[in-house]
Design an enzyme around this catalytic site. Structure first.
Site, short mmCIF file in Angstrom:
data_model
loop_
_atom_site.label_atom_id
_atom_site.label_comp_id
_atom_site.label_asym_id
_atom_site.label_seq_id
_atom_site.Cartn_x
_atom_site.Cartn_y
_atom_site.Cartn_z
N LYS A 194 0.86 -1.17 0.00
CA LYS A 194 0.00 0.00 0.00
C LYS A 194 0.90 1.23 0.00
CE LYS A 194 -3.52 2.43 2.60
NZ LYS A 194 -4.49 2.35 3.69
N LYS A 236 -2.09 -1.55 -3.87
CA LYS A 236 -2.97 -0.39 -3.85
C LYS A 236 -2.17 0.90 -3.90
CE LYS A 236 -5.89 1.85 -0.47
NZ LYS A 236 -6.43 1.80 0.85
C1 PBG Z 1 -6.85 3.65 5.47
C2 PBG Z 1 -7.34 3.39 4.11
C3 PBG Z 1 -7.22 4.30 3.05
C4 PBG Z 1 -7.84 3.72 1.97
C5 PBG Z 1 -8.30 2.46 2.35
N1 PBG Z 1 -7.96 2.25 3.69
C6 PBG Z 1 -6.70 5.69 3.03
C7 PBG Z 1 -5.40 6.00 3.59
O1 PBG Z 1 -4.54 5.15 3.77
O2 PBG Z 1 -5.21 7.18 3.90
C8 PBG Z 1 -7.96 4.39 0.64
C9 PBG Z 1 -8.93 3.85 -0.32
C10 PBG Z 1 -9.29 4.77 -1.41
O3 PBG Z 1 -8.67 5.82 -1.64
O4 PBG Z 1 -10.24 4.42 -2.11
N2 PBG Z 1 -6.48 2.64 6.27
#
Ligand code: PBG
Length: 324
Positions: free
Chosen positions: A194, A247
């Site tokens: 991520k 992601k």
């Molecule tokens: C946070 C989380 C995020 C997303 C999913 N889980 C945002 C972040 O890390 O700030 C983002 C998903 C999206 O942008 O659609 N744990």
């Protein structure tokens, strides 16, 4: 000229039998936002997406099931008053997420409910982990809270626990916690790679969860790296993850491919809020054909090596695929 690649494109049959990647509704998972209010509320930066009320959630899942989407992932927009430095509300058995899980489960025993494990929706600091007084994100202390959160979701009836926090060692700790409580059949879908991405903006609007100070670069991955994704994949696999996720998806197709090649586990990819917003905005301006652009973007993610795709377009895509 003996070799003419165009011969394999000459008609729909030839194109069909030579096609390498396929897209189907069974590959798609729909992320949904829930809140406490009694009405659905539109999310400005994600036209067509809502913070759902309890009833709105049931309506939305009903219409997704109708086109063949049978898995959802839930994200809570928590009232500001419930957000704390230690994110206690994340493991409240009467919280928004456990109640949403129970309501979906009692109506549809067969759907696959995925839940997000991370503190940001519940944290008054807007971080995925616990923040120390000097601003550092505390890894091991956070893991204890994440384990309680995962157990709370398991107890409510989640099928798949998806840690999105990027703390080191959390997959193994959550696996042990689940097994210790007898939840040996609950899967872990790890957010393995991520990235610290600018494409999460609309999601943070939806949950009002942006960090109050600093950024997420000490735990989320550096967009310059892909070897590091392979390292994370090996660690998560060794810790007992059932599926690995990359992601965002579209800007990281090379990472999807690298993780695909590094593991025999299924690989998922998350077409995130910013990817949705970009296509939506262009489509609303008449600059892109929405259906074509969405299906192409999802097919590209499949071609890169993703088995499953989380996308806010899941329902529309399934509808369009059924139409085709
Ligand atoms: C946070 C989380 C995020 C997303 C999913 N889980 C945002 C972040 O890390 O700030 C983002 C998903 C999206 O942008 O659609 N744990």
């Amino acid at each position: 000229m003996r070799s003419r690649p165009r011969r394999n494109r000459k008609n729909p049959f030839v194109r069909g039998v030579t096609a390498e990647a396929q897209l189907g509704a069974e590959r798609l998972i729909l992320p949904l936002f829930v809140h406490e209010a009694g009405e659905d509320q539109a999310i400005d930066s994600m036209p067509g997406r809502f913070r759902h009320s309890a009833d709105g959630l049931l309506r939305e899942v009903d219409s997704a099931l109708e086109v063949g989407i049978s898995s959802v992932v839930l994200f809570p927009a928590i009232d500001d008053g419930l957000k704390t430095p230690l994110a206690e509300a994340a493991s409240d058995p009467e919280g928004l997420i456990p109640r949403s899980i129970r309501s979906l489960r009692s109506r549809w025993p067969e759907i696959t409910i995925v839940t997000d494990v991370a503190l940001d929706p519940y944290s008054s600091d807007g971080h995925d982990g616990i923040v120390a007084s000097d601003g550092r994100i505390l890894n091991d202390e956070t893991i204890e809270v994440l384990c309680r959160q995962a157990l709370c979701q398991a107890e409510a009836g989640a099928d798949v626990i998806a840690p999105s926090d990027m703390m080191d060692g959390r997959v193994g700790a959550i696996r042990d916690a689940l097994d210790g409580a007898g939840y040996t059949e609950i899967s872990i879908l790890s957010y393995t790679a991520k990235y610290a991405s600018s494409f999460y903006g609309p999601f943070r609007d939806a949950l009002d969860s942006a960090p109050k100070a600093g950024d997420k670069k000490t735990y989320q991955m550096d967009p310059r790296n892909s070897r590091e994704a392979v390292r994370e994949a090996r660690a998560d696999e060794a810790e007992g993850a059932d599926m690995l996720m990359v992601k965002p998806a579209g800007p990281y197709l090379d990472v999807i491919r690298a993780v695909r090649e590094a593991t025999s586990l299924p690989v998922a990819a998350y077409q995130v809020s910013g990817e949705y917003a970009m296509i939506k905005a262009a489509a609303e301006n008449g600059w892109l054909d929405e259906r074509g652009a969405v299906l192409e973007s999802l097919l590209a993610i499949r071609r890169a090596g993703a088995d499953a795709i989380l996308t806010y377009y899941a329902r529309d895509a399934a509808f369009w695929l059924a139409e085709a």
